[in-house]
Design a protein around this motif. Structure first.
Motif, PDB file in Angstrom:
ATOM      1  N   GLU A 164       7.999  -9.938  -1.656  1.00 36.50           N
ATOM      2  CA  GLU A 164       6.810 -10.449  -0.968  1.00 36.50           C
ATOM      3  C   GLU A 164       5.788  -9.327  -0.765  1.00 36.50           C
ATOM      4  OE1 GLU A 164       7.452 -13.840  -1.171  1.00 36.50           O
ATOM      5  OE2 GLU A 164       7.282 -14.299   0.958  1.00 36.50           O
ATOM      6  N   ALA A 165       6.283  -8.124  -0.443  1.00 33.01           N
ATOM      7  CA  ALA A 165       5.368  -6.985  -0.226  1.00 33.01           C
ATOM      8  C   ALA A 165       4.631  -6.638  -1.511  1.00 33.01           C
ATOM      9  CB  ALA A 165       6.158  -5.779   0.285  1.00 33.01           C
ATOM     10  N   LEU A 166       5.366  -6.609  -2.619  1.00 34.92           N
ATOM     11  CA  LEU A 166       4.731  -6.273  -3.901  1.00 34.92           C
ATOM     12  C   LEU A 166       3.679  -7.323  -4.259  1.00 34.92           C
ATOM     13  CD1 LEU A 166       7.930  -5.121  -5.838  1.00 34.92           C
ATOM     14  CD2 LEU A 166       6.006  -3.657  -5.156  1.00 34.92           C
ATOM     15  N   TYR A 167       4.010  -8.582  -4.038  1.00 36.74           N
ATOM     16  CA  TYR A 167       3.075  -9.674  -4.347  1.00 36.74           C
ATOM     17  C   TYR A 167       1.815  -9.542  -3.475  1.00 36.74           C
ATOM     18  CZ  TYR A 167       1.369 -14.431  -5.119  1.00 36.74           C
ATOM     19  OH  TYR A 167       0.598 -15.521  -5.440  1.00 36.74           O
ATOM     20  N   LEU A 168       2.026  -9.336  -2.177  1.00 38.01           N
ATOM     21  CA  LEU A 168       0.889  -9.303  -1.250  1.00 38.01           C
ATOM     22  C   LEU A 168       0.040  -8.044  -1.422  1.00 38.01           C
ATOM     23  CD1 LEU A 168       2.686 -10.777   1.881  1.00 38.01           C
ATOM     24  CD2 LEU A 168       0.704 -11.776   0.704  1.00 38.01           C
ATOM     25  N   SER A 169       0.637  -6.972  -1.979  1.00 43.21           N
ATOM     26  CA  SER A 169      -0.131  -5.723  -2.143  1.00 43.21           C
ATOM     27  C   SER A 169      -1.285  -5.915  -3.118  1.00 43.21           C
ATOM     28  CB  SER A 169       0.785  -4.585  -2.608  1.00 43.21           C
ATOM     29  OG  SER A 169       1.208  -4.838  -3.941  1.00 43.21           O
ATOM     30  N   ASN A 170      -1.218  -6.960  -3.947  1.00 39.83           N
ATOM     31  CA  ASN A 170      -2.325  -7.229  -4.875  1.00 39.83           C
ATOM     32  C   ASN A 170      -3.419  -8.083  -4.233  1.00 39.83           C
ATOM     33  OD1 ASN A 170      -1.050  -5.866  -6.989  1.00 39.83           O
ATOM     34  ND2 ASN A 170       0.220  -7.659  -7.424  1.00 39.83           N
ATOM     35  N   LEU A 171      -3.176  -8.536  -3.011  1.00 39.31           N
ATOM     36  CA  LEU A 171      -4.148  -9.406  -2.340  1.00 39.31           C
ATOM     37  C   LEU A 171      -4.673  -8.763  -1.050  1.00 39.31           C
ATOM     38  CD1 LEU A 171      -2.087 -12.699  -2.708  1.00 39.31           C
ATOM     39  CD2 LEU A 171      -4.261 -12.252  -3.838  1.00 39.31           C
ATOM     40  N   ALA A 172      -3.739  -8.327  -0.210  1.00 40.75           N
ATOM     41  CA  ALA A 172      -4.116  -7.793   1.103  1.00 40.75           C
ATOM     42  C   ALA A 172      -4.577  -6.334   0.960  1.00 40.75           C
ATOM     43  CB  ALA A 172      -2.920  -7.869   2.045  1.00 40.75           C
ATOM     44  N   ASP A 173      -5.365  -5.889   1.936  1.00 43.80           N
ATOM     45  CA  ASP A 173      -5.794  -4.470   1.947  1.00 43.80           C
ATOM     46  C   ASP A 173      -4.622  -3.580   2.337  1.00 43.80           C
ATOM     47  OD1 ASP A 173      -8.325  -4.668   1.145  1.00 43.80           O
ATOM     48  OD2 ASP A 173      -9.276  -4.141   3.063  1.00 43.80           O
ATOM     49  N   GLN A 174      -3.916  -4.012   3.367  1.00 46.68           N
ATOM     50  CA  GLN A 174      -2.839  -3.184   3.922  1.00 46.68           C
ATOM     51  C   GLN A 174      -1.582  -4.034   4.122  1.00 46.68           C
ATOM     52  OE1 GLN A 174      -4.133  -1.236   7.495  1.00 46.68           O
ATOM     53  NE2 GLN A 174      -2.227  -0.081   7.695  1.00 46.68           N
ATOM     54  N   VAL A 175      -0.460  -3.511   3.641  1.00 47.57           N
ATOM     55  CA  VAL A 175       0.809  -4.233   3.740  1.00 47.57           C
ATOM     56  C   VAL A 175       1.817  -3.328   4.444  1.00 47.57           C
ATOM     57  CG1 VAL A 175       2.709  -5.279   2.425  1.00 47.57           C
ATOM     58  CG2 VAL A 175       0.358  -5.472   1.575  1.00 47.57           C
ATOM     59  N   GLU A 176       2.381  -3.802   5.541  1.00 49.58           N
ATOM     60  CA  GLU A 176       3.393  -2.994   6.234  1.00 49.58           C
ATOM     61  C   GLU A 176       4.697  -3.796   6.290  1.00 49.58           C
ATOM     62  OE1 GLU A 176       2.411  -0.360   9.515  1.00 49.58           O
ATOM     63  OE2 GLU A 176       0.498  -1.423   9.645  1.00 49.58           O
ATOM     64  N   ILE A 177       5.775  -3.150   5.871  1.00 52.04           N
ATOM     65  CA  ILE A 177       7.081  -3.815   5.923  1.00 52.04           C
ATOM     66  C   ILE A 177       7.795  -3.379   7.203  1.00 52.04           C
ATOM     67  CG2 ILE A 177       9.220  -4.315   4.694  1.00 52.04           C
ATOM     68  CD1 ILE A 177       7.924  -3.365   2.140  1.00 52.04           C
ATOM     69  N   ILE A 178       8.266  -4.377   7.939  1.00 51.77           N
ATOM     70  CA  ILE A 178       8.952  -4.107   9.212  1.00 51.77           C
ATOM     71  C   ILE A 178      10.451  -4.243   8.967  1.00 51.77           C
ATOM     72  CG2 ILE A 178       9.150  -4.842  11.629  1.00 51.77           C
ATOM     73  CD1 ILE A 178       6.370  -3.767  10.833  1.00 51.77           C
ATOM     74  N   VAL A 179      11.149  -3.112   8.952  1.00 55.25           N
ATOM     75  CA  VAL A 179      12.586  -3.109   8.641  1.00 55.25           C
ATOM     76  C   VAL A 179      13.361  -2.838   9.948  1.00 55.25           C
ATOM     77  CG1 VAL A 179      14.392  -2.093   7.198  1.00 55.25           C
ATOM     78  CG2 VAL A 179      12.041  -2.190   6.354  1.00 55.25           C
ATOM     79  N   ALA A 196       4.932   2.944  -5.694  1.00 54.47           N
ATOM     80  CA  ALA A 196       3.815   2.908  -6.648  1.00 54.47           C
ATOM     81  C   ALA A 196       2.605   2.184  -6.072  1.00 54.47           C
ATOM     82  CB  ALA A 196       4.273   2.210  -7.936  1.00 54.47           C
ATOM     83  N   LYS A 197       2.758   1.605  -4.902  1.00 51.22           N
ATOM     84  CA  LYS A 197       1.673   0.812  -4.306  1.00 51.22           C
ATOM     85  C   LYS A 197       1.127   1.552  -3.083  1.00 51.22           C
ATOM     86  CE  LYS A 197       2.045  -2.964  -6.834  1.00 51.22           C
ATOM     87  NZ  LYS A 197       0.927  -3.640  -7.500  1.00 51.22           N
ATOM     88  N   PRO A 198      -0.046   2.175  -3.210  1.00 48.02           N
ATOM     89  CA  PRO A 198      -0.550   3.000  -2.094  1.00 48.02           C
ATOM     90  C   PRO A 198      -0.865   2.212  -0.826  1.00 48.02           C
ATOM     91  CG  PRO A 198      -2.157   2.866  -3.915  1.00 48.02           C
ATOM     92  CD  PRO A 198      -0.908   2.193  -4.386  1.00 48.02           C
ATOM     93  N   ASN A 199      -1.072   0.911  -0.941  1.00 51.00           N
ATOM     94  CA  ASN A 199      -1.409   0.138   0.277  1.00 51.00           C
ATOM     95  C   ASN A 199      -0.179  -0.455   0.969  1.00 51.00           C
ATOM     96  OD1 ASN A 199      -0.996  -1.715  -1.773  1.00 51.00           O
ATOM     97  ND2 ASN A 199      -2.556  -3.155  -1.073  1.00 51.00           N
ATOM     98  N   ILE A 200       1.036  -0.050   0.512  1.00 47.52           N
ATOM     99  CA  ILE A 200       2.252  -0.515   1.210  1.00 47.52           C
ATOM    100  C   ILE A 200       2.842   0.635   2.033  1.00 47.52           C
ATOM    101  CG2 ILE A 200       4.612  -1.385   0.950  1.00 47.52           C
ATOM    102  CD1 ILE A 200       3.855  -2.794  -1.562  1.00 47.52           C
ATOM    103  N   SER A 201       3.128   0.365   3.302  1.00 49.92           N
ATOM    104  CA  SER A 201       3.855   1.351   4.111  1.00 49.92           C
ATOM    105  C   SER A 201       5.031   0.649   4.799  1.00 49.92           C
ATOM    106  CB  SER A 201       2.927   2.008   5.134  1.00 49.92           C
ATOM    107  OG  SER A 201       2.318   1.015   5.911  1.00 49.92           O
ATOM    108  N   ILE A 202       5.924   1.445   5.344  1.00 47.37           N
ATOM    109  CA  ILE A 202       7.168   0.885   5.908  1.00 47.37           C
ATOM    110  C   ILE A 202       7.354   1.401   7.340  1.00 47.37           C
ATOM    111  CG2 ILE A 202       9.682   0.750   5.620  1.00 47.37           C
ATOM    112  CD1 ILE A 202       9.007   1.607   2.586  1.00 47.37           C
ATOM    113  N   ARG A 203       7.684   0.503   8.244  1.00 46.83           N
ATOM    114  CA  ARG A 203       8.084   0.939   9.588  1.00 46.83           C
ATOM    115  C   ARG A 203       9.576   0.617   9.728  1.00 46.83           C
ATOM    116  NH1 ARG A 203       3.510  -0.768  14.113  1.00 46.83           N
ATOM    117  NH2 ARG A 203       1.747  -0.879  12.681  1.00 46.83           N
TER     118      ARG A 203
END
Ligand SMILES: Cc1cc2nc3c(=O)[nH]c(=O)nc-3n(C[C@H](O)[C@H](O)[C@H](O)COP(=O)(O)OP(=O)(O)OC[C@H]3O[C@@H](n4cnc5c(N)ncnc54)[C@H](O)[C@@H]3O)c2cc1C
Length: 317
Positions: A164-179, A196-203
Motif C-alpha cells: 500500500e505504501a509503494l502504491y500510495l507513494s506515486n500519488l501522495a506527497d508524503q507517506v509514513e508507515i506506522i509500524v 527507493a522512494k524518497p517520500n516514504i518514511s517509517i515510524r
C-alpha cells in the motif's frame, strides 16, 4: 441442457452472498438457464454497499457503492435469478448434492457457489468507524486517488502495508508507515524496496490511537510503544489520510472441511473457481488472492457460474 422444474426448496444452483461475486455469478448462471437462487444476509452489494463512491469499475466512471450493488442485483434478476434474504448457517455435501440451511429455511442444490466475501481487519483506534470513508481507508487501490498530493499514514508492518505504501507513494506527497513493533513482518527484500522512494518514511514502535476532526480528519494521536507516551499532531482538514493495512479476514466458515485454505486464510481454488468438493465453487474476496476488488470479484463470479453450469450439465449427460 434440460431445465428442471424445481420446487422452491430445490435449485440447480444456490449462491451464498449477494456481493459483486455473487450477483455476477447469478447473472451468468441465470443466462445459462440455471434455476438460480442468491441468499444474502444483508444489503445487496456486500462491502461496496458501504462505500460512497466507486470510480474504478470499468465502464462506470462514478457510482455510489449502494447503487452499483442494487444495479448488479437488478441485472441478475432481470436475467431470471431469484434472491432471498437469509443468513446461511451450514452447508452440507451429500450424495445427490448440497443442503443449505439458513436461519429460516433449508434448501437443496445441485451445485453451490460460496461468495461470502472478506472483512478488512480494523486498526482498533478511536474514531476509526466515525471517519471511515472520511479520512480512514482500508484500500489504497480504491481510495488512493482521493489523496493525490496529500499526506498519508499507513498502519501495518506486513506485506500489505508495504504494498500500500509503494502504491500510495506515486500519488501522495508524503507517506509514513506506522509500524507497531521495531521491525517489519514483511520480508527484508520487500521492505528494501521502500528505500527507493524518497517520500516514504517509517515510524517504528508507534501506534495511532485516535483520529479526530470535523467532516474529515484533522488531528491524529500517536503513541510511542517503547515509552507509552502519546502526542497529537494537527493537519489541515482533508489534507491527511490513514490507511489501515493489517490484512483481511476471508469469510470461510461455511466451507470448513469442504475446501482448502491458503496462507492468507482465503479459499484455494483452481482456475475455474473449483474447490476440492465436486460441485462447490468459491468466488470473490473469500478466495486466497492478491487483489480484492469489485472487478476481480465479478470476474470470479462469472467463471464460477460457467463452471457450475458445466458441472450440472455433466450430472444429466
Ligand atoms: C469501504 C470499502 C470501499 C471499497 N471500495 C472499493 C472500490 O472503490 N473499488 C473496488 O473495486 N473495490 C472496493 N472495495 C472492495 C470491494 O468492495 C470488494 O472487493 C468486493 O465487494 C468483494 O466482493 P465479494 O462479492 O467477493 O464479497 P462482499 O462484497 O464482501 O460480499 C459478500 C456478501 O456475502 C454476504 N454473506 C456473508 N456471509 C453470509 C452468510 N452466511 N449468509 C448469507 N450471506 C452472507 C455478505 O453479507 C456480503 O453481502 C471496497 C471495500 C470497502 C470495505
Amino acid at each position: 441442457m434440460e431445465v428442471l422444474m424445481s420446487t422452491p426448496n430445490q435449485r440447480d444452483l444456490v449462491i451464498i452472498g449477494g456481493g459483486p461475486a455473487g450477483y455476477s455469478a447469478a447473472l451468468y448462471a441465470a443466462r445459462a438457464s440455471l434455476d438460480t437462487l442468491v441468499i444474502e444476509q444483508g444489503m445487496p452489494g456486500g462491502q461496496i454497499a458501504t462505500s460512497d463512491m466507486i470510480d474504478n469499475y470499468p465502464g462506470i466512471e462514478q457510482c455510489s457503492g449502494a447503487e452499483l450493488g442494487q444495479k448488479m442485483k437488478a441485472h441478475a434478476e432481470s436475467a431470471g435469478a431469484q434472491s432471498t434474504y437469509g443468513s446461511v448457517q451450514s452447508l452440507i455435501r451429500h450424495e445427490s448434492g448440497f443442503t443449505i440451511t439458513t436461519d429460516m429455511d433449508s434448501i437443496e442444490a445441485k451445485s453451490v457457489i460460496v461468495a461470502t466475501g472478506a472483512t478488512p481487519r480494523p486498526g482498533n483506534f478511536s474514531g476509526e468507524e466515525t471517519y471511515r470513508g472520511r479520512g480512514v481507508s482500508y484500500c489504497a487501490t480504491c481510495d488512493g486517488m482521493f489523496y493525490r498530493g496529500k499526506h498519508v499514514f499507513i498502519i501495518g508492518g506486513g506485506n500489505s502495508a508495504v504494498e500500500e505504501a509503494l502504491y500510495l507513494s506515486n500519488l501522495a506527497d508524503q507517506v509514513e508507515i506506522i509500524v507497531r513493533r521495531d521491525v517489519f513482518r514483511a520480508p527484508r527484500g520487500m521492505v528494501d524496496r521502500l528505500s527507493a522512494k524518497p517520500n516514504i518514511s517509517i515510524r517504528y514502535q508507534t501506534s495511532i490511537i485516535e483520529v479526530a476532526g470535523s467532516t474529515f480528519i484533522n488531528t491524529i494521536t500517536f503513541r510511542d510503544n517503547a515509552t507509552g507516551k502519546t502526542h497529537v499532531e494537527s493537519y489541515d482538514e482533508g489534507s491527511v489520510g490513514v490507511f489501515v493495512a493489517v490484512g483481511h479476514d476471508p469469510a470461510t466458515n461455511l466451507v470448513a472441511g469442504l475446501a482448502e485454505l491458503g496462507p492468507d486464510g482465503g479459499v484455494l481454488t483452481d482456475e475455474h473457481m473449483g474447490t476440492t468438493t465436486p460441485g462447490l465453487y468459491c468466488a470473490g474476496d473469500m478466495r486466497s488472492k492478491s487483489l480484492r476488488q469489485v472487478v476481480t470479484a465479478a470476474a470470479d463470479g462469472a467463471i464460477a457460474a460457467t463452471a457450475a453450469y458445466h458441472y450440472i450439465e455433466s450430472l444429466t449427460a
